[in-house]
Design a protein around this motif. Structure first.
Motif, mmCIF file in Angstrom:
data_model
loop_
_atom_site.group_PDB
_atom_site.id
_atom_site.type_symbol
_atom_site.label_atom_id
_atom_site.label_comp_id
_atom_site.label_asym_id
_atom_site.label_seq_id
_atom_site.Cartn_x
_atom_site.Cartn_y
_atom_site.Cartn_z
ATOM 1 N N CYS A 30 13.922 137.884 77.366
ATOM 2 C CA CYS A 30 12.745 138.048 77.231
ATOM 3 C C CYS A 30 11.911 137.033 76.090
ATOM 4 O O CYS A 30 12.641 137.310 74.942
ATOM 5 C CB CYS A 30 12.576 139.351 77.105
ATOM 6 S SG CYS A 30 10.554 139.918 77.033
ATOM 7 N N GLU A 69 1.684 136.922 75.694
ATOM 8 C CA GLU A 69 2.111 136.643 76.895
ATOM 9 C C GLU A 69 3.320 136.395 77.110
ATOM 10 O O GLU A 69 4.248 135.571 76.175
ATOM 11 C CB GLU A 69 1.346 135.287 77.573
ATOM 12 C CG GLU A 69 -0.189 135.487 77.764
ATOM 13 C CD GLU A 69 -0.939 134.211 78.190
ATOM 14 O OE1 GLU A 69 -0.228 133.309 78.279
ATOM 15 O OE2 GLU A 69 -2.291 134.363 78.391
ATOM 16 N N PHE A 122 7.499 136.686 79.030
ATOM 17 C CA PHE A 122 8.279 136.205 80.329
ATOM 18 C C PHE A 122 9.754 136.645 80.115
ATOM 19 O O PHE A 122 10.187 136.983 79.064
ATOM 20 C CB PHE A 122 8.456 134.810 80.241
ATOM 21 C CG PHE A 122 8.518 134.166 79.000
ATOM 22 C CD1 PHE A 122 10.003 133.848 78.780
ATOM 23 C CD2 PHE A 122 7.939 133.661 77.907
ATOM 24 C CE1 PHE A 122 10.486 133.094 77.829
ATOM 25 C CE2 PHE A 122 8.235 133.049 76.971
ATOM 26 C CZ PHE A 122 9.777 132.910 76.675
ATOM 27 N N ALA A 124 11.961 135.506 87.796
ATOM 28 C CA ALA A 124 11.103 135.363 86.666
ATOM 29 C C ALA A 124 10.122 136.517 86.729
ATOM 30 O O ALA A 124 9.522 136.788 87.832
ATOM 31 C CB ALA A 124 10.728 134.166 86.416
ATOM 32 N N ALA A 140 6.569 137.546 84.554
ATOM 33 C CA ALA A 140 5.679 137.199 83.377
ATOM 34 C C ALA A 140 4.838 138.509 83.441
ATOM 35 O O ALA A 140 4.368 138.885 84.371
ATOM 36 C CB ALA A 140 4.816 135.993 83.678
#
Length: 130
Positions: A81, A92, A94, A105, A107
């Motif tokens: 992470c 932000e 991911f 993935a 986000a």
């Protein structure tokens, strides 16, 4: 009997953690990644994040959460992470998620409110679904 820790690492392992040592979460993005994965894999109900989401994020969770949480016996694992701070009060993040030999993935965007609490504002998932 006293237990001693082994300091030898398997060949090819570069990190300094002891065997079985668990990393502590580094920030709110880690906490949210774990909770989002639990909801998206069906291990926690969607409403467990109701107070931790703003805007369309809760509706995105409802859409992304599995209708049959036990359809797949493999448990998804959070592999990595990371985060990016585009401005004050915004993260932000991911995450890389492994389910068996498949990788997905995820986000998501966190926004800090006036009460200084972080809330998830958006979520996206790409790759094989958990």
């Amino acid at each position: 009997m006293t237990r001693t820790r082994t300091t030898t690492r398997p060949p090819g392992r570069r990190d300094q953690r002891a065997p079985g040592a668990r990393r502590r979460p580094r920030g709110p993005h880690d906490w949210f990644a774990e909770r989002l994965l639990a909801v998206l894999s069906g291990r926690r109900p969607v409403h467990s994040l109701l107070g931790h989401t703003v805007g369309p994020a809760y509706e995105q969770l409802v859409t992304l959460a599995p209708a049959d949480p036990f359809r797949d016996r493999l448990t998804p694992v959070l592999r990595h992470c990371g985060r990016f701070h585009p401005g004050p009060g915004v993260i932000e993040a991911f995450a890389r998620i492994a389910t068996g030999d498949r990788v997905s993935a995820m986000a998501f965007r966190l926004e800090q409110g006036p009460d200084l609490r972080w809330r998830c504002a958006a979520i996206e998932i790409h790759g094989p679904r958990t």
